[in-house]
Design a protein around this motif. Structure first.
Motif, PDB file in Angstrom:
ATOM      1  N   THR A  40       0.810  -1.224   0.000  1.00  0.00           N
ATOM      2  CA  THR A  40       0.000   0.000   0.000  1.00  0.00           C
ATOM      3  C   THR A  40       0.838   1.265   0.000  1.00  0.00           C
ATOM      4  N   PHE A  41       2.100   1.168   0.428  1.00  0.00           N
ATOM      5  CA  PHE A  41       2.951   2.355   0.490  1.00  0.00           C
ATOM      6  C   PHE A  41       3.768   2.582  -0.774  1.00  0.00           C
ATOM      7  N   ILE A  42       3.540   1.767  -1.805  1.00  0.00           N
ATOM      8  CA  ILE A  42       4.216   1.950  -3.092  1.00  0.00           C
ATOM      9  C   ILE A  42       3.258   2.566  -4.098  1.00  0.00           C
ATOM     10  N   ASP A  43       3.724   3.594  -4.792  1.00  0.00           N
ATOM     11  CA  ASP A  43       2.966   4.164  -5.896  1.00  0.00           C
ATOM     12  C   ASP A  43       3.227   3.294  -7.129  1.00  0.00           C
ATOM     13  N   GLU A  44       2.241   2.542  -7.536  1.00  0.00           N
ATOM     14  CA  GLU A  44       2.439   1.580  -8.624  1.00  0.00           C
ATOM     15  C   GLU A  44       2.743   2.248  -9.956  1.00  0.00           C
ATOM     16  N   ASN A  45       2.540   3.542 -10.044  1.00  0.00           N
ATOM     17  CA  ASN A  45       2.866   4.268 -11.271  1.00  0.00           C
ATOM     18  C   ASN A  45       4.271   4.860 -11.235  1.00  0.00           C
ATOM     19  N   ARG A  46       5.025   4.541 -10.166  1.00  0.00           N
ATOM     20  CA  ARG A  46       6.401   5.056 -10.040  1.00  0.00           C
ATOM     21  C   ARG A  46       7.336   3.917  -9.633  1.00  0.00           C
ATOM     22  N   ILE A  47       7.397   2.897 -10.469  1.00  0.00           N
ATOM     23  CA  ILE A  47       8.280   1.758 -10.237  1.00  0.00           C
ATOM     24  C   ILE A  47       9.355   1.742 -11.321  1.00  0.00           C
ATOM     25  N   GLY A  48      10.618   1.668 -10.901  1.00  0.00           N
ATOM     26  CA  GLY A  48      11.735   1.593 -11.829  1.00  0.00           C
ATOM     27  C   GLY A  48      12.563   0.353 -11.583  1.00  0.00           C
ATOM     28  N   VAL A  49      13.606   0.202 -12.382  1.00  0.00           N
ATOM     29  CA  VAL A  49      14.504  -0.946 -12.244  1.00  0.00           C
ATOM     30  C   VAL A  49      15.934  -0.471 -12.442  1.00  0.00           C
ATOM     31  N   LEU A  50      16.843  -1.038 -11.643  1.00  0.00           N
ATOM     32  CA  LEU A  50      18.275  -0.781 -11.789  1.00  0.00           C
ATOM     33  C   LEU A  50      18.989  -2.119 -11.782  1.00  0.00           C
ATOM     34  N   GLY A  51      19.778  -2.388 -12.822  1.00  0.00           N
ATOM     35  CA  GLY A  51      20.506  -3.650 -12.899  1.00  0.00           C
ATOM     36  C   GLY A  51      21.994  -3.424 -13.052  1.00  0.00           C
ATOM     37  N   ILE A  52      22.773  -4.308 -12.428  1.00  0.00           N
ATOM     38  CA  ILE A  52      24.232  -4.229 -12.485  1.00  0.00           C
ATOM     39  C   ILE A  52      24.762  -5.441 -13.233  1.00  0.00           C
ATOM     40  N   CYS A  53      25.710  -5.222 -14.159  1.00  0.00           N
ATOM     41  CA  CYS A  53      26.342  -6.286 -14.941  1.00  0.00           C
ATOM     42  C   CYS A  53      25.260  -7.094 -15.668  1.00  0.00           C
TER      43      CYS A  53
END
Length: 302
Positions: free
Chosen positions: A100-113
């Motif tokens: 409930t505390f996540i804005d589902e319209n503001r989800i990103g991803v960060l990947g390494i290697c």
């Protein structure tokens, strides 16, 4: 603040750590970033370092162990399956949308290697991901470009036949156990030497980063192109970080390829001067420079 959590991929549980901002309030809503670790890694290593720093910047960051690895479930163990690695990311997004505390319209991803390659690939078809960041992204199969891939595939076929007839699974190391062991076969290339220094010494080692790879994984990994159709489908804002001390693993080349291929109209690439592939895993100066670019990027697009 950190919280151990789990989410499901098919019929097994994926182990994760939810990194929460300072003064976290469950009644507020936050942008979230899924942090994807390299091949052979676990959530407590470089993905966890970036997740911790992103949480300090005000994001909720989720770092997880890939299926079949670390504390996550799934059989066979030590399998590196690109399709499942990408599905792990989709399932991580599923999980975030239940909070409930996540804005589902503001989800990103960060990947390494390799995680960067998987992150970009997931974003091709997972449009709940609104922004994509990569650090020394590797298109996993390209790491074997200097080897005889046809010979490897022949060996994979023979091993599968042997295992079908009852032989034990073949487990091979991702990297030699030490630089001294590696040097028995001659001079050690820069990226491999630095991989050993990160994964096999107190600098970055973790007891669940087992250095074990199920050999038959190579059959699927060699044919996997993480950037396939990026010129049509990678529409989200993209930020690529590479180092200019170029080694054989190819993340400098792959980073520029991803940047050039992506159809996104909002894309940037940043070169960290003097940094090698593994400097951007944990070295304070290199990672601080990467984060000084990634944090504003994610704040803009999330």
């Amino acid at each position: 603040m950190q919280k151990a959590v789990e989410f499901k991929n098919r019929n097994w549980q994926v182990a994760a750590i939810l990194h929460l901002p300072e003064h976290f309030n469950e009644k507020s809503t936050y942008p979230a970033i899924v942090c994807v670790h390299p091949g052979s890694s676990v959530k407590e290593q470089t993905a966890g370092l970036y997740a911790e720093k992103l949480a300090a910047a005000g994001f909720v960051a989720l770092a997880f162990d890939a299926s079949f690895q670390g504390e996550s479930g799934g059989e066979p163990r030590y399998l590196e399956d690109p399709a499942t690695r990408v599905e792990d990311i989709r399932c991580a997004v599923d999980y975030l949308t239940t909070l409930t505390f996540i804005d589902e319209n503001r989800i990103g991803v960060l990947g390494i290697c390799a995680g960067g390659g998987y992150a970009a690939n997931a974003a091709l078809t997972e449009k709940r991901i609104k922004a994509v960041g990569t650090v020394v992204a590797s298109n996993f199969s390209r790491a074997y470009g200097e080897l005889n891939t046809l010979q490897i595939l022949e060996a994979v076929g023979k091993q599968r036949t042997a295992e079908a007839r009852g032989a034990d699974a073949l487990i091979v190391p991702w990297t030699p156990a030490s630089l001294e062991e590696a040097e028995k076969n001659g001079p050690v290339e820069q990226d491999m030497a630095e991989a050993i220094d990160y994964y096999r010494t107190p600098r970055g080692e973790h007891p669940r980063s087992s250095n074990k790879l199920l050999f038959i994984s190579m059959g699927a990994a060699i044919a996997f192109d993480a950037f396939h159709l990026a010129e049509k489908l990678l529409t989200q804002p993209l930020f690529v970080v590479v180092g200019d001390r170029v080694g054989a693993f190819g993340s400098y080349r792959d980073g520029f390829e991803l940047y050039n291929k992506a159809v996104s109209t909002n894309k940037s690439i940043h070169v960290v001067k003097g940094a090698g592939h593994y400097d951007l895993y944990d070295q304070p100066e290199a990672t601080a420079e990467a984060l000084s670019k990634l944090v504003p990027f994610f704040k803009t697009y999330l």
